[in-house]
Design a protein around this motif. Structure first.
Motif, PDB file in Angstrom:
ATOM      1  N   LEU A 396     -34.900 -12.118 -35.229  1.00  0.00           N
ATOM      2  CA  LEU A 396     -34.254 -10.937 -35.814  1.00  0.00           C
ATOM      3  C   LEU A 396     -32.802 -11.243 -36.198  1.00  0.00           C
ATOM      4  O   LEU A 396     -32.285 -10.693 -37.187  1.00  0.00           O
ATOM      5  CB  LEU A 396     -34.319  -9.766 -34.842  1.00  0.00           C
ATOM      6  N   ASP A 397     -32.135 -12.131 -35.444  1.00  0.00           N
ATOM      7  CA  ASP A 397     -30.786 -12.533 -35.820  1.00  0.00           C
ATOM      8  C   ASP A 397     -30.800 -13.287 -37.145  1.00  0.00           C
ATOM      9  O   ASP A 397     -29.926 -13.082 -38.004  1.00  0.00           O
ATOM     10  CB  ASP A 397     -30.184 -13.406 -34.718  1.00  0.00           C
ATOM     11  N   LEU A 398     -31.803 -14.147 -37.335  1.00  0.00           N
ATOM     12  CA  LEU A 398     -31.919 -14.872 -38.606  1.00  0.00           C
ATOM     13  C   LEU A 398     -32.202 -13.922 -39.763  1.00  0.00           C
ATOM     14  O   LEU A 398     -31.703 -14.117 -40.873  1.00  0.00           O
ATOM     15  CB  LEU A 398     -33.012 -15.935 -38.502  1.00  0.00           C
ATOM     16  N   PHE A 399     -33.000 -12.874 -39.514  1.00  0.00           N
ATOM     17  CA  PHE A 399     -33.198 -11.856 -40.553  1.00  0.00           C
ATOM     18  C   PHE A 399     -31.871 -11.171 -40.867  1.00  0.00           C
ATOM     19  O   PHE A 399     -31.549 -10.923 -42.035  1.00  0.00           O
ATOM     20  CB  PHE A 399     -34.225 -10.822 -40.100  1.00  0.00           C
ATOM     21  N   GLY A 400     -31.119 -10.849 -39.820  1.00  0.00           N
ATOM     22  CA  GLY A 400     -29.836 -10.182 -40.027  1.00  0.00           C
ATOM     23  C   GLY A 400     -28.864 -11.016 -40.821  1.00  0.00           C
ATOM     24  O   GLY A 400     -28.044 -10.477 -41.577  1.00  0.00           O
ATOM     25  N   GLN A 401     -28.948 -12.338 -40.683  1.00  0.00           N
ATOM     26  CA  GLN A 401     -28.075 -13.234 -41.442  1.00  0.00           C
ATOM     27  C   GLN A 401     -28.562 -13.448 -42.875  1.00  0.00           C
ATOM     28  O   GLN A 401     -27.861 -14.077 -43.672  1.00  0.00           O
ATOM     29  CB  GLN A 401     -27.999 -14.592 -40.743  1.00  0.00           C
ATOM     30  N   GLY A 402     -29.761 -12.967 -43.183  1.00  0.00           N
ATOM     31  CA  GLY A 402     -30.320 -13.185 -44.514  1.00  0.00           C
ATOM     32  C   GLY A 402     -30.996 -14.528 -44.671  1.00  0.00           C
ATOM     33  O   GLY A 402     -31.373 -14.907 -45.789  1.00  0.00           O
ATOM     34  N   VAL A 403     -31.168 -15.268 -43.561  1.00  0.00           N
ATOM     35  CA  VAL A 403     -31.828 -16.575 -43.623  1.00  0.00           C
ATOM     36  C   VAL A 403     -33.323 -16.420 -43.869  1.00  0.00           C
ATOM     37  O   VAL A 403     -33.920 -17.169 -44.651  1.00  0.00           O
ATOM     38  CB  VAL A 403     -31.588 -17.350 -42.301  1.00  0.00           C
ATOM     39  N   LEU A 404     -33.940 -15.438 -43.206  1.00  0.00           N
ATOM     40  CA  LEU A 404     -35.368 -15.189 -43.346  1.00  0.00           C
ATOM     41  C   LEU A 404     -35.620 -13.980 -44.236  1.00  0.00           C
ATOM     42  O   LEU A 404     -34.816 -13.036 -44.266  1.00  0.00           O
ATOM     43  CB  LEU A 404     -36.002 -14.956 -41.968  1.00  0.00           C
TER      44      LEU A 404
END
Length: 591
Positions: A396-404
């Motif tokens: 979810l952190d990676l989603f928040g960063q826009g990575v995923l």
């Protein structure tokens, strides 16, 4: 929608005005304009609008138009001649020719009957078919909560290959997990020791019994749903991304600069694995059905890194591409000779991580046959609740960063679970399949009716109060309370025990609509929307103009999109859209 409707209108008008084509038929090929069954992709609103326009044109000019709809990215060329030879005015190309026919209404074949109440779940007797799935009582959903547990009102549940295996009677341990292992919904109750969640919080995660309206989860395996995510999107994330994460990194040890082969890369786990591996700095090779390669190209892979899942040629193809070196990690979900081909891609040793359930090998045997290869079959649940929670937080952190990026999601009503499982077993789509569970309207909630000052809107408002017991109504229309008949309607509904608010609002004005939705009191939150707004501007096809089309589309299509976007984070029990029968059956002068 507007652009497609404008282009369609111009084409139809030119066709009708050209005397050279007076005795000919114009065939229009669309994609996903109609839905012929639960296995079809969602309807494309722009393509559907074109069908409505042409149906009315055909009513005015019989025999001049044919509508043919293809599915998604499929290539319909081979079937077009046969479709045109039927002489039918409308056809859908879906593994053959389908013709529209009126049938008596009722429950569609293959749909499930659901019990009353909120303590049931879908189960299977494992006899070997998705059609054997039934809804059975689940009293454990209401059992007292233990320490660290959370009771969830499930609104969406992800479908996974394990569910297919269980439905087909192939699960090696059928009593361990059952159907439904991930979902999203709202917290109903928290058990002892849970002090960071409260009733009403929106959560997602890994938990059993997700194919039912109420489930109990370990607090460690759920997380809050990110702002802006629907329940369907939230339910599509946990299993596929955590399975890929655990397989690639915890078990596969994938590191920057290494290479990995991801099988079935257009499926849920595959698409997640490609994203995660690329973010980690690995070189990614992938297999998928050639018809789905565009999905992988959109994900950043070029053709040199793509191969088909239909043959074992991928092994030689990728060995050649790597100069015989092969790859460092194989993330596998295939079986039989495909597993052997994947193992050949590890000529210098490496890690073979098996997600599949139907062809699990013995690690020692693999090590003898393929020196240096570490073989590991796994199931996500073996990671344990602590690790599952840690990985979910990382993802979810990676989603928040826009990575995923979220995967494409296909939603199915839970009553269509057999068809959904059948579609998943046949790998018909891309991305993730999700079951959607109905929620009863909150008796203390507010129901918004748009177009409520018109004849249809007033009838609906009365029906909601009399037939459905709605007690809080927000009636919106351009003229508000000054419209004819509104004072009388408010008095009538108030006399029946309802609380009625009438608002003057142009619901196609996004800012005005947002303000209207913001005025709904917290004590009676929005629980349902009925969109009945519309404008009549009848004309024959020859007299229709783009401006007249826009005048009709604005309160209907533009407002529907605004309602969808502004309420997507709300826990609505229903979003009901009214349309015109002319778009379905065609009516002269009503294009």
């Amino acid at each position: 929608v507007r652009a497609t409707a404008h282009q369609g209108l111009a084409l139809v008008q030119r066709w009708l005005a050209d005397e050279r084509f007076a005795a000919a038929r114009l065939a229009l090929l669309t994609r996903d304009a109609v839905r012929t069954g639960p296995a079809d992709r969602p309807v494309d609103p722009a393509q559907a609008a074109l069908w409505g326009l042409v149906r009315s044109a055909r009513a005015e000019h019989p025999g001049r138009f044919v509508l043919i709809d293809a599915a998604g990215t499929g290539e319909p060329a081979d079937a077009l001649s046969g479709a045109l030879a039927t002489g039918e005015p409308e056809l859908a190309l879906r593994n053959g020719l389908l013709l529209p026919r009126l049938v008596r209404g009722g429950r569609a074949d293959g749909t499930l009957s659901l019990p009353d109440g909120d303590a049931w779940r879908l189960t299977t007797d494992g006899r070997g078919s998705p059609e054997d799935i039934t809804a059975e009582p689940a009293p454990e959903a209401h059992a007292p909560l233990g320490k660290g547990e959370v009771r969830i009102a499930v609104r969406a549940a992800g479908l996974n290959f394990h569910d297919v295996i269980a439905a087909l009677g192939l699960d090696p341990d059928p009593g361990q997990q059952g159907l439904g292992s991930e979902g999203a919904g709202t917290v109903i109750e928290v058990g002892p020791g849970v002090d960071d969640l409260a009733p009403g919080d929106r959560v997602m995660g890994i938990f059993g019994g997700a194919f039912g309206p109420t489930a109990v989860a370990d607090r460690r395996t759920v997380a809050r749903i990110p702002a802006g995510w629907s329940f369907a999107r939230a339910a599509s994330v946990p299993v596929v991304f955590l399975t890929a994460y655990y397989g690639l990194f915890d078990l596969g040890g994938l590191r920057r600069g290494e290479s990995v082969l991801v099988h079935a890369a257009a499926g849920g786990v595959g698409m997640a694995a490609v994203q995660l591996a690329r973010h980690a700095g690995a070189r990614v090779f992938a297999t998928a059905s050639p018809a789905k390669w565009d999905v992988l190209r959109d994900g950043g892979l070029d053709d040199a890194h793509l191969a088909s899942t239909r043959t074992t040629d991928f092994a030689e193809r990728f060995l050649t591409a790597t100069g015989g070196r092969g790859v460092d990690v194989v993330l596998d979900s295939l079986a039989r000779e495909f597993v052997d081909a994947g193992l050949r891609l590890l000529p210098n040793g490496g890690r073979f991580v098996e997600m599949g359930k139907t062809d699990v090998r013995d690690p020692e045997t693999v090590a003898r046959q393929y020196p240096g290869v570490r073989y590991r079959a796994f199931d996500l649940m073996e990671a344990g609740p602590e690790r599952i929670g840690e990985m979910l937080a990382d993802v979810l952190d990676l989603f928040g960063q826009g990575v995923l990026r979220p995967l494409p999601v296909t939603g199915w009503d839970v009553r269509q679970a057999p068809a959904a499982l059948r579609s998943l077993s046949q790998a018909r789509g891309v991305g993730k399949n999700v079951l959607l569970l109905p929620a009863a309207p909150d008796p203390e909630g507010t129901v918004l009716v748009t177009g409520a000052t018109g004849t249809l809107g007033r009838l609906l408002a009365r029906h909601l109060v009399v037939a459905h017991g709605t007690r809080h109504l927000l009636l919106a229309g351009r003229r508000g309370g000054s419209a004819d008949g509104m004072p009388e309607l408010v008095r009538e509904l108030t006399g029946l025990g309802a609380s009625v608010t009438v608002a003057a609002c142009d619901v196609a004005d996004r800012a005005a609509l947002a303000a209207l939705l913001g005025s709904v009191p917290a004590a009676h939150p929005l629980t349902a929307v009925v969109h009945a707004a519309g404008v009549l501007d009848d004309a024959t096809i020859a007299g229709l103009t783009p401006d007249r089309l826009d005048r009709v589309l604005r309160p209907k299509a533009d407002a529907a999109l605004a309602l969808h976007e502004l309420t997507r984070d709300l826990d609505l029990a229903a979003l009901v859209l009214f349309s015109s029968g002319a778009a379905q059956f065609g009516a002269a002068g009503q294009a």
